[in-house]
Design a protein around this motif. Sequence first.
Motif, mmCIF file in Angstrom:
data_model
loop_
_atom_site.group_PDB
_atom_site.id
_atom_site.type_symbol
_atom_site.label_atom_id
_atom_site.label_comp_id
_atom_site.label_asym_id
_atom_site.label_seq_id
_atom_site.Cartn_x
_atom_site.Cartn_y
_atom_site.Cartn_z
ATOM 1 N N ASN A 51 -1.089 18.055 -34.794
ATOM 2 C CA ASN A 51 -0.029 18.671 -35.590
ATOM 3 C C ASN A 51 1.260 17.891 -35.375
ATOM 4 O OD1 ASN A 51 1.919 20.256 -36.771
ATOM 5 N ND2 ASN A 51 1.341 22.147 -35.739
ATOM 6 N N PRO A 52 1.782 17.241 -36.406
ATOM 7 C CA PRO A 52 2.984 16.431 -36.219
ATOM 8 C C PRO A 52 4.247 17.257 -35.987
ATOM 9 C CG PRO A 52 2.456 16.569 -38.547
ATOM 10 C CD PRO A 52 1.328 17.244 -37.812
ATOM 11 N N PHE A 53 4.169 18.558 -36.259
ATOM 12 C CA PHE A 53 5.340 19.421 -36.118
ATOM 13 C C PHE A 53 5.433 20.071 -34.740
ATOM 14 C CE2 PHE A 53 4.225 20.227 -40.789
ATOM 15 C CZ PHE A 53 4.942 19.130 -41.217
ATOM 16 N N ALA A 54 4.365 20.000 -33.953
ATOM 17 C CA ALA A 54 4.373 20.650 -32.637
ATOM 18 C C ALA A 54 5.297 19.890 -31.684
ATOM 19 C CB ALA A 54 2.960 20.693 -32.068
ATOM 20 N N PRO A 55 6.222 20.571 -31.043
ATOM 21 C CA PRO A 55 7.170 19.881 -30.160
ATOM 22 C C PRO A 55 6.527 19.446 -28.852
ATOM 23 C CG PRO A 55 7.521 22.248 -30.046
ATOM 24 C CD PRO A 55 6.488 22.029 -31.113
ATOM 25 N N ALA A 56 7.197 18.539 -28.166
ATOM 26 C CA ALA A 56 6.755 18.113 -26.837
ATOM 27 C C ALA A 56 6.745 19.314 -25.893
ATOM 28 C CB ALA A 56 7.686 17.029 -26.302
ATOM 29 N N VAL B 178 -10.084 11.989 -31.039
ATOM 30 C CA VAL B 178 -9.582 12.992 -30.091
ATOM 31 C C VAL B 178 -8.524 13.826 -30.794
ATOM 32 C CG1 VAL B 178 -10.047 11.640 -28.008
ATOM 33 C CG2 VAL B 178 -7.835 11.400 -29.154
ATOM 34 N N HIS B 179 -8.366 15.044 -30.323
ATOM 35 C CA HIS B 179 -7.351 15.949 -30.882
ATOM 36 C C HIS B 179 -6.577 16.564 -29.719
ATOM 37 C CE1 HIS B 179 -6.376 19.299 -34.040
ATOM 38 N NE2 HIS B 179 -5.350 19.068 -33.227
ATOM 39 N N PRO B 180 -5.607 15.835 -29.176
ATOM 40 C CA PRO B 180 -4.798 16.398 -28.090
ATOM 41 C C PRO B 180 -3.907 17.521 -28.616
ATOM 42 C CG PRO B 180 -3.883 14.302 -28.816
ATOM 43 C CD PRO B 180 -5.171 14.477 -29.564
ATOM 44 N N ARG B 181 -3.836 18.607 -27.865
ATOM 45 C CA ARG B 181 -2.982 19.724 -28.241
ATOM 46 C C ARG B 181 -1.923 19.930 -27.162
ATOM 47 N NH1 ARG B 181 -7.885 21.331 -30.807
ATOM 48 N NH2 ARG B 181 -7.506 22.311 -32.851
ATOM 49 N N PRO B 182 -0.813 20.560 -27.536
ATOM 50 C CA PRO B 182 0.264 20.750 -26.561
ATOM 51 C C PRO B 182 -0.169 21.515 -25.314
ATOM 52 C CG PRO B 182 1.098 21.119 -28.776
ATOM 53 C CD PRO B 182 -0.392 20.968 -28.902
ATOM 54 N N ASP B 183 -1.128 22.438 -25.446
ATOM 55 C CA ASP B 183 -1.559 23.198 -24.271
ATOM 56 C C ASP B 183 -2.552 22.428 -23.393
ATOM 57 O OD1 ASP B 183 -3.961 23.339 -25.673
ATOM 58 O OD2 ASP B 183 -3.824 25.485 -26.087
ATOM 59 N N GLN B 184 -2.946 21.243 -23.827
ATOM 60 C CA GLN B 184 -3.827 20.347 -23.061
ATOM 61 C C GLN B 184 -5.124 21.033 -22.641
ATOM 62 O OE1 GLN B 184 -1.705 17.445 -20.433
ATOM 63 N NE2 GLN B 184 0.052 18.812 -20.730
ATOM 64 N N ARG B 185 -5.653 21.846 -23.533
ATOM 65 C CA ARG B 185 -6.880 22.589 -23.213
ATOM 66 C C ARG B 185 -8.095 21.670 -23.103
ATOM 67 N NH1 ARG B 185 -7.645 25.402 -29.148
ATOM 68 N NH2 ARG B 185 -5.374 25.475 -29.030
ATOM 69 N N HIS B 186 -8.017 20.491 -23.704
ATOM 70 C CA HIS B 186 -9.135 19.547 -23.579
ATOM 71 C C HIS B 186 -8.579 18.135 -23.416
ATOM 72 C CE1 HIS B 186 -8.308 19.709 -27.876
ATOM 73 N NE2 HIS B 186 -8.946 20.847 -28.019
ATOM 74 N N ILE B 187 -8.477 17.361 -24.453
ATOM 75 C CA ILE B 187 -7.968 15.993 -24.328
ATOM 76 C C ILE B 187 -6.504 16.020 -23.882
ATOM 77 C CG2 ILE B 187 -7.288 13.959 -25.665
ATOM 78 C CD1 ILE B 187 -10.208 13.905 -25.018
ATOM 79 N N GLU C 8 3.655 17.729 -20.110
ATOM 80 C CA GLU C 8 3.245 16.329 -20.147
ATOM 81 C C GLU C 8 2.843 15.859 -21.542
ATOM 82 O OE1 GLU C 8 0.210 15.635 -17.274
ATOM 83 O OE2 GLU C 8 1.387 16.433 -15.614
ATOM 84 N N TYR C 9 2.805 16.766 -22.505
ATOM 85 C CA TYR C 9 2.480 16.387 -23.886
ATOM 86 C C TYR C 9 3.751 15.921 -24.573
ATOM 87 C CZ TYR C 9 0.937 16.753 -28.739
ATOM 88 O OH TYR C 9 0.638 16.481 -30.056
ATOM 89 N N PRO C 10 3.817 14.641 -24.991
ATOM 90 C CA PRO C 10 5.077 14.107 -25.515
ATOM 91 C C PRO C 10 5.321 14.360 -26.988
ATOM 92 C CG PRO C 10 3.457 12.363 -25.407
ATOM 93 C CD PRO C 10 2.786 13.601 -24.857
ATOM 94 N N GLY C 11 4.369 14.980 -27.675
ATOM 95 C CA GLY C 11 4.434 15.109 -29.122
ATOM 96 C C GLY C 11 3.515 14.085 -29.766
ATOM 97 N N LEU C 12 2.996 14.411 -30.953
ATOM 98 C CA LEU C 12 1.993 13.557 -31.582
ATOM 99 C C LEU C 12 2.546 12.180 -31.929
ATOM 100 C CD1 LEU C 12 -0.893 13.311 -32.743
ATOM 101 C CD2 LEU C 12 0.070 14.049 -34.936
ATOM 102 N N VAL C 13 3.706 12.135 -32.550
ATOM 103 C CA VAL C 13 4.246 10.843 -32.968
ATOM 104 C C VAL C 13 4.534 9.963 -31.766
ATOM 105 C CG1 VAL C 13 6.142 9.691 -34.161
ATOM 106 C CG2 VAL C 13 5.142 11.758 -35.149
ATOM 107 N N ALA C 14 5.098 10.546 -30.713
ATOM 108 C CA ALA C 14 5.379 9.765 -29.502
ATOM 109 C C ALA C 14 4.094 9.246 -28.878
ATOM 110 C CB ALA C 14 6.146 10.620 -28.495
#
Length: 254
Positions: free
Chosen positions: A75-80, A42-51, A83-89
């Motif tokens: 993308n590990p650099f994309a901020p929270a 899965v590839h969750p993105r901050p805009d939550q367009r899919h996953i 509801e998207y908490p950030g990739l590392v989180a």
Amino acid sequence: MTVLSVNINKIAALRNSRGGDMPSVMAAAKASIAAGCGGITVHPRPDQRHIRPGDVRELAGLLAGGPIEFNIEGNPFAPARDEYPGLVALCTEAKPAQVTLVPDADGQITSDHGFDLRADFSRLRPLVAQLKSLNCRVSLFMDAGSPDIELAAEVGADRIELYTGPYADAFAAGDYSRELEQCAETARRASAVGLGINAGHDLSQANLGVFLRTVPDVAEVSIGHALIGEALYAGLDATVRAYVAICSAKGGQQ
């Protein structure tokens, strides 16, 4: 044998276009596993367009402790955001078997280039170490022919994922020998410094066989867009089984 990891982002995109839970991300994952895949991507993105983060958590529960690997891209650099908490989180919660780091900007429709490690080395190194402390294998999305392949080992990555979009485009145009050899040479360079090889982007039943026969030591291919598109006609079970057969046979005969 090369592992097939089925990317189910497109299932979530179709679901989100209407709302509700149809088609079901979880059902698609279970059907892909029943058909023989070795991983779910899965590839969750901050805009939550899919996953969405909730999908990631549900899938983590499904796959925890089992033989099917969970691969989270992002993308590990994309901020929270929202509801998207950030990739590392998110990976700290889900603890996937593998995290594939991708340098996507928000506005990109899909991943279309690998990391410039000369620019991003110092930012990536602590994030790679943090993810590996979670017992996640870390893979970096890299362009075939990149001068930075050896730096991927120095930054602490376990694998690279070869960006195969240019190869797929060249294959469709009927003249792909240069791009294919570039992928093969990049894989050899990665192996020489102890990196494993993954590959993904626009791989399909048409172009996967020759790729796996030519590019050495490919541990995993992550395939979503073409696979889900083909499954619209042939069915998800039959399509996943066809890809597994190609991976098992290194493409069989042309």
